[in-house]
Design a protein around this motif. Structure first.
Motif, short mmCIF file in Angstrom:
data_model
loop_
_atom_site.label_atom_id
_atom_site.label_comp_id
_atom_site.label_asym_id
_atom_site.label_seq_id
_atom_site.Cartn_x
_atom_site.Cartn_y
_atom_site.Cartn_z
N TYR A 289 -8.76 -10.22 -13.97
CA TYR A 289 -8.60 -11.29 -13.49
C TYR A 289 -8.05 -11.94 -14.36
CZ TYR A 289 -11.09 -9.46 -9.40
OH TYR A 289 -11.26 -8.64 -8.30
N PHE B 281 -5.57 -3.93 -14.55
CA PHE B 281 -5.19 -5.42 -14.19
C PHE B 281 -6.41 -5.89 -14.22
CE2 PHE B 281 -1.20 -4.05 -13.15
CZ PHE B 281 -0.38 -4.88 -13.79
N GLU C 115 -2.83 -9.37 -7.57
CA GLU C 115 -3.22 -9.72 -8.66
C GLU C 115 -3.05 -8.11 -9.26
OE1 GLU C 115 -2.81 -12.77 -10.75
OE2 GLU C 115 -2.26 -13.49 -8.01
N LYS C 116 -3.01 -7.19 -7.97
CA LYS C 116 -3.46 -6.17 -8.48
C LYS C 116 -4.77 -5.74 -9.74
CE LYS C 116 2.06 -5.80 -9.76
NZ LYS C 116 3.15 -5.75 -10.99
N THR C 117 -5.56 -6.49 -9.05
CA THR C 117 -7.06 -5.79 -9.10
C THR C 117 -7.96 -5.78 -8.48
OG1 THR C 117 -7.45 -8.26 -8.97
CG2 THR C 117 -7.42 -8.33 -10.86
N GLY C 118 -6.68 -5.01 -7.24
CA GLY C 118 -7.68 -4.38 -6.45
C GLY C 118 -8.23 -2.99 -6.41
N ASP C 119 -7.56 -2.30 -7.44
CA ASP C 119 -8.01 -1.17 -8.17
C ASP C 119 -9.58 -1.29 -9.15
OD1 ASP C 119 -5.74 0.24 -7.34
OD2 ASP C 119 -5.99 1.28 -9.01
N PHE C 120 -9.64 -2.75 -9.04
CA PHE C 120 -10.75 -2.52 -10.19
C PHE C 120 -11.79 -3.23 -9.14
CE2 PHE C 120 -13.91 -6.36 -11.83
CZ PHE C 120 -14.33 -5.41 -12.58
N ARG D 113 -6.46 8.66 -5.87
CA ARG D 113 -6.90 7.34 -4.92
C ARG D 113 -7.59 7.34 -3.63
NH1 ARG D 113 -4.14 3.00 -7.27
NH2 ARG D 113 -3.88 1.52 -4.57
N GLU E 101 -6.22 -9.54 -4.59
CA GLU E 101 -6.45 -8.71 -5.59
C GLU E 101 -5.17 -7.83 -5.54
OE1 GLU E 101 -9.26 -8.41 -6.83
OE2 GLU E 101 -10.03 -9.93 -5.95
N TYR F 145 -14.19 4.78 -13.24
CA TYR F 145 -12.15 4.87 -13.07
C TYR F 145 -11.06 4.44 -14.25
CZ TYR F 145 -7.95 4.72 -10.96
OH TYR F 145 -6.28 4.33 -10.23
N LYS G 215 -6.92 0.19 5.75
CA LYS G 215 -6.08 -0.69 5.40
C LYS G 215 -6.03 0.99 3.59
CE LYS G 215 -2.93 -4.53 4.10
NZ LYS G 215 -2.26 -5.77 4.31
N ASP G 216 -4.95 0.96 3.20
CA ASP G 216 -4.82 1.40 2.02
C ASP G 216 -4.07 0.55 0.98
OD1 ASP G 216 -4.42 3.99 3.06
OD2 ASP G 216 -2.56 5.03 3.38
N LEU G 217 -4.58 0.69 0.01
CA LEU G 217 -4.75 -0.11 -1.16
C LEU G 217 -3.29 0.28 -1.85
CD1 LEU G 217 -7.78 -1.35 -1.42
CD2 LEU G 217 -6.68 -1.78 -3.30
N PRO G 218 -2.39 0.03 -1.67
CA PRO G 218 -0.68 0.37 -2.78
C PRO G 218 -0.96 0.09 -3.79
CG PRO G 218 -0.36 -2.39 -1.75
CD PRO G 218 -1.83 -1.86 -1.29
N SER G 219 -0.12 1.66 -4.28
CA SER G 219 -0.35 1.68 -6.09
C SER G 219 0.08 1.07 -6.88
CB SER G 219 0.03 3.54 -5.73
OG SER G 219 0.98 3.87 -5.38
N ILE G 220 -0.11 0.55 -7.78
CA ILE G 220 0.81 -0.60 -8.83
C ILE G 220 2.00 -0.48 -9.01
CG2 ILE G 220 0.38 -1.60 -10.68
CD1 ILE G 220 -2.91 -1.09 -10.38
N PHE H 144 -11.78 -2.39 -6.31
CA PHE H 144 -11.84 -1.52 -4.17
C PHE H 144 -13.16 -0.44 -4.77
CE2 PHE H 144 -9.70 -4.70 -2.58
CZ PHE H 144 -10.62 -4.62 -1.55
N LEU I 288 -9.03 4.64 -1.48
CA LEU I 288 -8.36 3.02 -1.64
C LEU I 288 -6.90 3.56 -0.65
CD1 LEU I 288 -7.77 2.77 -5.89
CD2 LEU I 288 -8.98 1.72 -4.08
N ILE I 289 -7.19 4.96 -0.83
CA ILE I 289 -6.17 5.33 0.48
C ILE I 289 -6.78 6.04 1.53
CG2 ILE I 289 -4.26 4.58 -0.45
CD1 ILE I 289 -3.24 7.26 -1.61
N HIS I 290 -6.43 6.62 2.52
CA HIS I 290 -6.88 6.58 3.66
C HIS I 290 -5.67 8.71 3.99
CE1 HIS I 290 -8.64 3.69 4.18
NE2 HIS I 290 -9.42 3.65 5.05
#
Lengths: 265, 294
Positions: B88, B86, A101-106, B47, A98, B80, A260-265, A108, B52-54
């Protein structure tokens, strides 16, 4: 359930390929058995002439090649190795993809908790492992039954074949933990291949050293196939250790991903 | 009522600053602009709102509830659109949209086709065959599909052609009229001016100013460039409302806010080679806000 369905759909192709190749290799190796079974006595004599350390390293020190199951252990060792890579691949990739493939922003930002996403993804891995095992088990059962001229020890067959399930669950949970622990994973295969082979080498090394503490490190030692045929059961200490470690890895996966922080794209 | 309330929100990535003490609130039913140059912290703030981030410290609430603690519950009512989209890759557009819809209750599936018609998007294509702009359209549709009460847009217009931008703005206005609150982040001042009522300006991780668009337009800055034939007397332009005055050989640059006629008066009888009046770039306006801070 939608996440589970999605994961299974995305993993379908890889799963089919893995199932076919694992079962294919096993069947292929087993098909050699009838043609060499008459010469196995001679093989054994040759093996026995090797130095004992060398025999141990090859896993043939206690080998009795007179039954089909003692031969079956040989190819199955490689199935364990390959199966471990498959399971660890799934474990490492299932959540980290996720991010990769940078789909985490979708996913999460959907109205589901992180714990639920992770549970569903773990469940998807488990389902795929069970399918792999069922497939390999049935293929092995049919092959061994057809090739065996005389009745064989069914319990031992089940013990040997089921060790794949334990090994796969172990490496899948280890993979999950690794993916939770590392910040960003660019490629999966080098990690899983590396880790699996290191554990396998530790196991082989310990076959010659026979050090008890070293034996605790490698999961391949927990389900040592040549030991199985002697004791006719899994070692309860190792089984407990397996259970504790798998539990710990899964727990830490949830724990680490929650913060965990989701790293931004 | 405030839909979003951000209070002293701070985020550090290790030692690296993300945002510092960001505080602002968005009222129900408004379209709130959030502008700043790249890397100013717009995405970091957004975010954090989406958990998505804390955040390192500070807090943010949406609909009065803490956005980390009640994250999954709150996200039911949030749509959002990320700045980079991106999906699948091996899925078809329709499959992605249906998968997205499956996370929400009571989604009107006919909206997929309606929105796709407005945005002119082919639902049968595979995601990896889509251009950047078309992926963005998928993002817009999946963000608006479940008719969210709060729409968060992070640089939404990138990759869209002007016609599609117009359609997209119309969509946002329609949703806004239906009652949705919008947080619109962008680095393009003009598009924010078109759509938003109020704006927060962020630079280097801190909020520089929160302003009404109308007030901002009132102090409309103009950028002047004057090229002289002879020697320039800088004191000639010692005027109220002139900032960023720079002199290069015989060219004079400055920003001016106020009655333009006063500049014209000063130009009477001057021998000019060239004369330019331009809209200042966002950067230049930011520079101005900075100087005010000092």
């Amino acid at each position: 359930m939608n996440i589970l369905k999605q994961e299974l759909r995305m993993g379908k192709k890889a799963l089919i390929i893995w199932c076919l190749s694992l079962a294919g290799i096993l069947v292929l190796f087993m098909l050699i058995y009838p043609s060499i079974s008459s010469q196995l006595e001679d093989f054994q004599k040759v093996f026995k002439s090797f130095p004992i350390e060398f025999q141990r390293a090859l896993g043939i020190a206690d080998l009795q090649l007179n039954t089909i199951l003692s031969y079956y252990q040989f190819p199955f060792t490689y199935i364990l190795l390959a199966g471990a890579v498959q399971a660890m691949n799934m474990g490492v990739a299932v959540i980290s993809s996720e991010v990769r493939e940078k789909t985490g922003d979708f996913l999460f930002v959907k109205p589901v908790t992180r714990n639920r996403i992770i549970s569903m993804k773990i469940l998807a891995v488990l389902v795929q492992i069970l399918i792999t095992n069922a497939f390999v088990f049935v293929a092995a059962l049919i092959t061994v039954t057809i090739l065996s001229a005389e009745p064989y020890n069914v319990k031992l067959f089940v013990l040997i074949t089921s060790s794949l399930l334990f090994i796969q669950i172990f490496f899948a949970s280890l993979g999950l933990f690794v993916s939770a622990f590392l910040r960003r994973i660019r490629t999966v295969l080098p990690i899983s291949m590396g880790v699996v082979f290191i554990f396998y080498i530790i196991f082989l090394l310990n076959e010659t050293l026979k050090d008890e503490k070293l034996g605790l490190i490698s999961p391949f030692g927990y389900f040592d196939l040549s030991e199985l045929s002697k004791t006719m059961n899994y070692d309860s200490l190792y089984l407990l250790l397996w259970f504790v470690l798998v539990g710990l890895f899964i727990f830490l996966t949830f724990r680490l991903f929650a913060r965990k922080d989701l790293p931004s794209i | 009522m405030n839909v979003i309330e951000i209070n002293q929100l701070t985020k550090y990535y290790g030692k690296h600053r993300g945002i510092e003490n960001v505080t602002f609130s968005v009222e129900e039913g408004e379209i709130f602009g959030f502008i700043g140059p790249n890397g100013a912290g717009k995405s970091t703030t957004i975010r954090a709102l989406l958990s998505l981030i804390h955040p390192t410290s500070g807090s943010a609430t949406i609909f009065g509830k803490d956005c980390i603690k009640y994250g999954s519950e709150l996200r039911r009512d949030i749509g959002y659109l990320p700045s980079e989209v991106f999906y699948y890759e091996h899925m078809k557009v329709l499959e992605v949209l249906k998968y997205s819809a499956s996370f929400y209750d009571d989604v009107d599936y006919t909206r997929i086709q309606t929105l796709a018609d407005v945005m002119d998007l082919d639902l049968t294509k595979r995601i990896d065959d889509l251009s950047y702009g078309n992926k963005k359209k998928v993002g817009i549709i999946q963000g608006l599909l479940h008719e969210p009460k709060l729409i968060i847009l992070d640089e939404p217009t990138g990759g869209l052609d002007p016609l599609m931008q117009q359609n997209f703005f119309d969509l946002i206005r329609t949703e806004n009229k239906k009652g949705a609150t919008v947080l619109f982040s962008s680095h393009i001042l003009s598009e924010v001016q078109k759509l938003c009522g109020r704006v927060a300006i962020i630079k280097d991780g801190t909020i520089v100013k929160i302003e009404n668009i109308r007030d901002m337009q009132k102090h409309n800055y103009k950028k002047f460039t004057l090229e002289y034939k002879g020697v320039i007397d800088v004191h000639h332009f010692n005027l109220d409302g002139i900032t960023n005055l720079t002199l290069e050989e015989n060219t004079l640059h400055f920003l001016f806010k106020g009655d333009i006629n006063r500049i014209i008066e000063r130009l009477q009888g001057q021998a000019l080679l060239n004369f330019l009046v331009e809209e200042p770039s966002l950067e230049e306006i930011f520079m101005h806000y900075y100087q005010k801070e000092d």
